[in-house]
Design a protein around this motif. Structure first.
Motif, PDB file in Angstrom:
ATOM      1  N   SER A  26       0.973  -1.094   0.059  1.00  0.00           N
ATOM      2  CA  SER A  26      -0.052   0.039   0.048  1.00  0.00           C
ATOM      3  C   SER A  26       0.840   1.376  -0.114  1.00  0.00           C
ATOM      4  N   ASN A  27       2.261   1.186   0.307  1.00  0.00           N
ATOM      5  CA  ASN A  27       3.169   2.319   0.093  1.00  0.00           C
ATOM      6  C   ASN A  27       3.343   2.653  -1.141  1.00  0.00           C
ATOM      7  N   LYS A  28       3.595   1.580  -2.001  1.00  0.00           N
ATOM      8  CA  LYS A  28       4.291   1.731  -3.484  1.00  0.00           C
ATOM      9  C   LYS A  28       2.727   1.784  -4.589  1.00  0.00           C
ATOM     10  N   GLY A  29       1.550   1.119  -3.794  1.00  0.00           N
ATOM     11  CA  GLY A  29       0.585   1.011  -4.661  1.00  0.00           C
ATOM     12  C   GLY A  29       0.675   0.022  -5.842  1.00  0.00           C
ATOM     13  N   GLN A  30       1.400  -1.100  -5.297  1.00  0.00           N
ATOM     14  CA  GLN A  30       1.478  -2.103  -6.342  1.00  0.00           C
ATOM     15  C   GLN A  30       1.361  -3.601  -5.803  1.00  0.00           C
ATOM     16  N   PHE A  31       1.242  -4.475  -6.896  1.00  0.00           N
ATOM     17  CA  PHE A  31       0.911  -5.867  -6.440  1.00  0.00           C
ATOM     18  C   PHE A  31       2.028  -6.805  -7.040  1.00  0.00           C
ATOM     19  N   THR A  32       2.422  -7.666  -6.177  1.00  0.00           N
ATOM     20  CA  THR A  32       3.734  -8.667  -6.739  1.00  0.00           C
ATOM     21  C   THR A  32       3.242 -10.012  -6.471  1.00  0.00           C
ATOM     22  N   TRP A  57       2.322  -5.555 -10.949  1.00  0.00           N
ATOM     23  CA  TRP A  57       1.385  -4.699 -11.181  1.00  0.00           C
ATOM     24  C   TRP A  57       1.214  -3.432 -10.528  1.00  0.00           C
ATOM     25  N   LEU A  58       1.455  -2.354 -11.253  1.00  0.00           N
ATOM     26  CA  LEU A  58       1.074  -0.969 -10.646  1.00  0.00           C
ATOM     27  C   LEU A  58      -0.382  -0.772 -10.568  1.00  0.00           C
ATOM     28  N   ILE A  59      -0.751  -0.326  -9.467  1.00  0.00           N
ATOM     29  CA  ILE A  59      -2.523  -0.131  -9.312  1.00  0.00           C
ATOM     30  C   ILE A  59      -2.990   0.521 -10.187  1.00  0.00           C
ATOM     31  N   SER A  60      -2.293   1.654 -10.998  1.00  0.00           N
ATOM     32  CA  SER A  60      -2.954   2.471 -11.862  1.00  0.00           C
ATOM     33  C   SER A  60      -2.919   1.978 -12.938  1.00  0.00           C
ATOM     34  N   ALA A  61      -2.466   0.852 -13.269  1.00  0.00           N
ATOM     35  CA  ALA A  61      -2.541   0.309 -14.635  1.00  0.00           C
ATOM     36  C   ALA A  61      -3.418  -1.141 -14.510  1.00  0.00           C
ATOM     37  N   ILE A  62      -4.386  -1.124 -13.428  1.00  0.00           N
ATOM     38  CA  ILE A  62      -5.352  -2.112 -13.251  1.00  0.00           C
ATOM     39  C   ILE A  62      -6.685  -1.609 -13.401  1.00  0.00           C
ATOM     40  N   VAL A  63      -7.359  -2.470 -14.073  1.00  0.00           N
ATOM     41  CA  VAL A  63      -8.871  -2.305 -14.241  1.00  0.00           C
ATOM     42  C   VAL A  63      -9.539  -3.189 -13.212  1.00  0.00           C
ATOM     43  N   ILE A  91      -9.402  -7.293   0.005  1.00  0.00           N
ATOM     44  CA  ILE A  91     -10.235  -6.545  -0.837  1.00  0.00           C
ATOM     45  C   ILE A  91     -10.673  -4.980  -0.150  1.00  0.00           C
ATOM     46  N   ALA A  92     -10.784  -5.060   1.188  1.00  0.00           N
ATOM     47  CA  ALA A  92     -10.987  -3.671   2.252  1.00  0.00           C
ATOM     48  C   ALA A  92      -9.775  -2.968   1.982  1.00  0.00           C
ATOM     49  N   THR A  93      -8.592  -3.440   2.166  1.00  0.00           N
ATOM     50  CA  THR A  93      -7.355  -2.727   2.142  1.00  0.00           C
ATOM     51  C   THR A  93      -7.285  -2.229   0.552  1.00  0.00           C
ATOM     52  N   ILE A  94      -7.540  -3.084  -0.387  1.00  0.00           N
ATOM     53  CA  ILE A  94      -7.398  -2.468  -1.670  1.00  0.00           C
ATOM     54  C   ILE A  94      -8.209  -1.176  -1.850  1.00  0.00           C
ATOM     55  N   ASN A  95      -9.507  -1.417  -1.624  1.00  0.00           N
ATOM     56  CA  ASN A  95     -10.392  -0.238  -1.613  1.00  0.00           C
ATOM     57  C   ASN A  95     -10.235   0.941  -0.961  1.00  0.00           C
ATOM     58  N   GLN A  96      -9.913   0.758   0.169  1.00  0.00           N
ATOM     59  CA  GLN A  96      -9.273   1.834   1.234  1.00  0.00           C
ATOM     60  C   GLN A  96      -8.239   2.630   0.449  1.00  0.00           C
ATOM     61  N   PHE A  97      -7.350   2.033  -0.156  1.00  0.00           N
ATOM     62  CA  PHE A  97      -6.081   2.726  -0.906  1.00  0.00           C
ATOM     63  C   PHE A  97      -6.577   3.310  -2.131  1.00  0.00           C
ATOM     64  N   ARG A  98      -7.432   2.670  -2.840  1.00  0.00           N
ATOM     65  CA  ARG A  98      -8.019   3.356  -4.080  1.00  0.00           C
ATOM     66  C   ARG A  98      -9.082   4.503  -3.709  1.00  0.00           C
ATOM     67  N   LYS A  99      -9.625   4.541  -2.566  1.00  0.00           N
ATOM     68  CA  LYS A  99     -10.393   5.533  -2.087  1.00  0.00           C
ATOM     69  C   LYS A  99      -9.579   6.753  -1.617  1.00  0.00           C
ATOM     70  N   GLN A 103      -8.983   6.773  -6.738  1.00  0.00           N
ATOM     71  CA  GLN A 103      -9.163   5.794  -7.794  1.00  0.00           C
ATOM     72  C   GLN A 103     -10.353   5.035  -7.427  1.00  0.00           C
ATOM     73  N   LEU A 104     -11.013   5.306  -6.687  1.00  0.00           N
ATOM     74  CA  LEU A 104     -12.356   4.551  -6.445  1.00  0.00           C
ATOM     75  C   LEU A 104     -13.571   5.558  -6.868  1.00  0.00           C
ATOM     76  N   ASN A 105     -14.341   5.221  -7.859  1.00  0.00           N
ATOM     77  CA  ASN A 105     -15.450   6.157  -8.662  1.00  0.00           C
ATOM     78  C   ASN A 105     -16.486   5.926  -7.600  1.00  0.00           C
ATOM     79  N   TRP A 106     -17.395   6.947  -7.912  1.00  0.00           N
ATOM     80  CA  TRP A 106     -18.620   7.127  -6.927  1.00  0.00           C
ATOM     81  C   TRP A 106     -19.398   5.930  -6.661  1.00  0.00           C
ATOM     82  N   TYR A 107     -19.498   5.130  -7.980  1.00  0.00           N
ATOM     83  CA  TYR A 107     -20.510   3.883  -7.730  1.00  0.00           C
ATOM     84  C   TYR A 107     -19.762   2.968  -6.986  1.00  0.00           C
ATOM     85  N   GLN A 108     -18.515   2.995  -7.135  1.00  0.00           N
ATOM     86  CA  GLN A 108     -17.830   1.728  -6.337  1.00  0.00           C
ATOM     87  C   GLN A 108     -17.889   2.202  -4.864  1.00  0.00           C
ATOM     88  N   THR A 109     -17.694   3.567  -4.570  1.00  0.00           N
ATOM     89  CA  THR A 109     -17.572   4.173  -3.081  1.00  0.00           C
ATOM     90  C   THR A 109     -19.075   3.705  -2.719  1.00  0.00           C
TER      91      THR A 109
END
Length: 369
Positions: A26-32, A57-63, A91-99, A103-109
């Motif tokens: 969550s510091n670098k925003g990436q998956f390994t 995978w950088l989180i910014s490059a993920i759908v 999942i909660a950790t990822i969504n919190q980082f995106r929020k 990077q978390l849109n209004w619908y997902q929020t």
């Protein structure tokens, strides 16, 4: 902070899934994660050692795709690789980082909100829909009148007269007298007004969009002086001048007209109005329109030097003498005590010069015979 969880990896080339240990930083925003695979076999059928590949995978490059309790991560283009995550903590950790990172849109929020919030939101939206149907849709439909050319008012009024017997026989001689009576008045009308007297005990009068004003003998018999008739004519003329019949018809048909108005389909609006032309006779005007007709009617009466008290005396008599069986005029032109008092207030607060008009008096007496 790094979170690790067992997840499923699809390489986009094979239908066989692989279980992986997925690390999220969550510091670098990436998956390994790492994938073990065997190399291809050479011509001598000698196998190469197992190869371990590390992916980042950088989180910014993920759908991201949320499906209930499962989160899918999609990466790349050809092939598209997918990771399936079912671990609620990850999942909660990822969504919190995106929020936090926007990077978390209004619908997902919105989906992350608790059940109470969704219940409240549903009730709120239901209330908005209800209020829109009662207040906003009629307002929009009324405003759609500006899309309709005034020439269509003539078509609609003529269609109504052609399709209806007006609930009685037309009194040709009295209609001529009433037209002569109105011709002696300044009615501030832009559209030509035509008056029809119908022989019927119905106590009513109403204006059609084309400028035709229908007056039944039943209400003429209730009148005691010509100033009452001037008040009635001034009131009905004001309805024509302001296109009140068209506006109320649009309000009453607001549900049908809404889509046509939004799409700018003028022909669709006119078609719906034409299909409901028979309701013109029974339209009940809103307080807003009645107030406007009262005020303009008062101006017409005083401009013609007629006693404005005639505007209230007829309505008071109708209300008093027919309190049990309400006359049609009072049902389609709701005359509340407040409105009668408002007219009295206008009479008391504004100066007006009353002059007896012998021509109007004579014509009125002919109508009474």
């Amino acid at each position: 902070m790094t979170t690790i969880s067992k997840s499923i990896f699809y390489d986009g080339q094979s239908s066989v899934p692989k279980t992986i240990d997925l690390f999220f930083d969550s510091n670098k925003g990436q998956f390994t994660f790492q994938i073990e695979s065997k190399s291809s076999v050479n011509e001598e059928q000698e196998s190469f050692p197992v190869v371990t590949e590390t992916y980042t995978w950088l989180i910014s490059a993920i759908v991201f795709e949320d499906r209930s309790t499962t989160l899918f991560l999609q990466h790349g283009e050809d092939p598209i690789q997918t990771i399936k995550i079912t671990d609620a903590v990850l999942i909660a950790t990822i969504n919190q980082f995106r929020k936090t990172s926007g990077q978390l849109n209004w619908y997902q929020t919105l989906l992350q909100k608790p059940l109470k919030f969704h219940v409240f939101l549903a009730l709120f939206l239901l209330a908005i829909v209800g209020l829109s149907y009662v207040y906003i849709l009629p307002w929009v439909a009324e405003k759609s009148v500006v899309l309709i050319p005034e020439s269509y008012d003539d078509t609609l009024g003529e269609t109504f007269v052609d399709e209806n017997s007006l609930l009685g026989d037309s009194q040709i001689e009295k209609s001529k007298i009433l037209n002569d009576f109105a011709a002696g008045l300044q009615l501030s009308n832009k559209k030509k007004l035509k008056f029809k007297v119908i022989d019927s005990e119905i106590m009513n009068a109403y204006a059609l969009p084309d400028g035709t004003i229908v007056v039944y003998t039943g209400i003429l018999k209730e009148m005691k002086s010509y100033d009452e008739l001037v008040g009635l004519i001034g009131h009905e003329a004001a309805h024509v001048n302001n296109r009140h019949s068209m506006k109320m018809l649009c309000r009453n048909l607001s549900g049908y007209l809404f889509i046509s108005t939004v799409l700018g389909d003028v022909n669709g609006v006119m078609a719906v109005l034409g299909d409901n032309v028979n309701t013109l006779q029974s339209l009940s005007f809103s307080r807003e329109f009645e107030k406007e007709a009262d005020e303009e009617g008062f101006v017409i009466v005083t401009k013609n030097h007629v006693n404005p008290k005639g505007m209230v005396t007829l309505f008071q008599r109708l209300e008093k003498e027919h309190s049990i069986d309400m006359p049609e005029f009072l049902s389609t032109h709701p005359m509340t005590k407040d409105r009668i008092q408002t007219i009295k207030t206008m009479i008391a607060s504004k100066n007006h010069n009353v002059q007896e008009n012998m021509t109007l008096k004579m014509l009125f007496e002919k109508l009474q015979k």
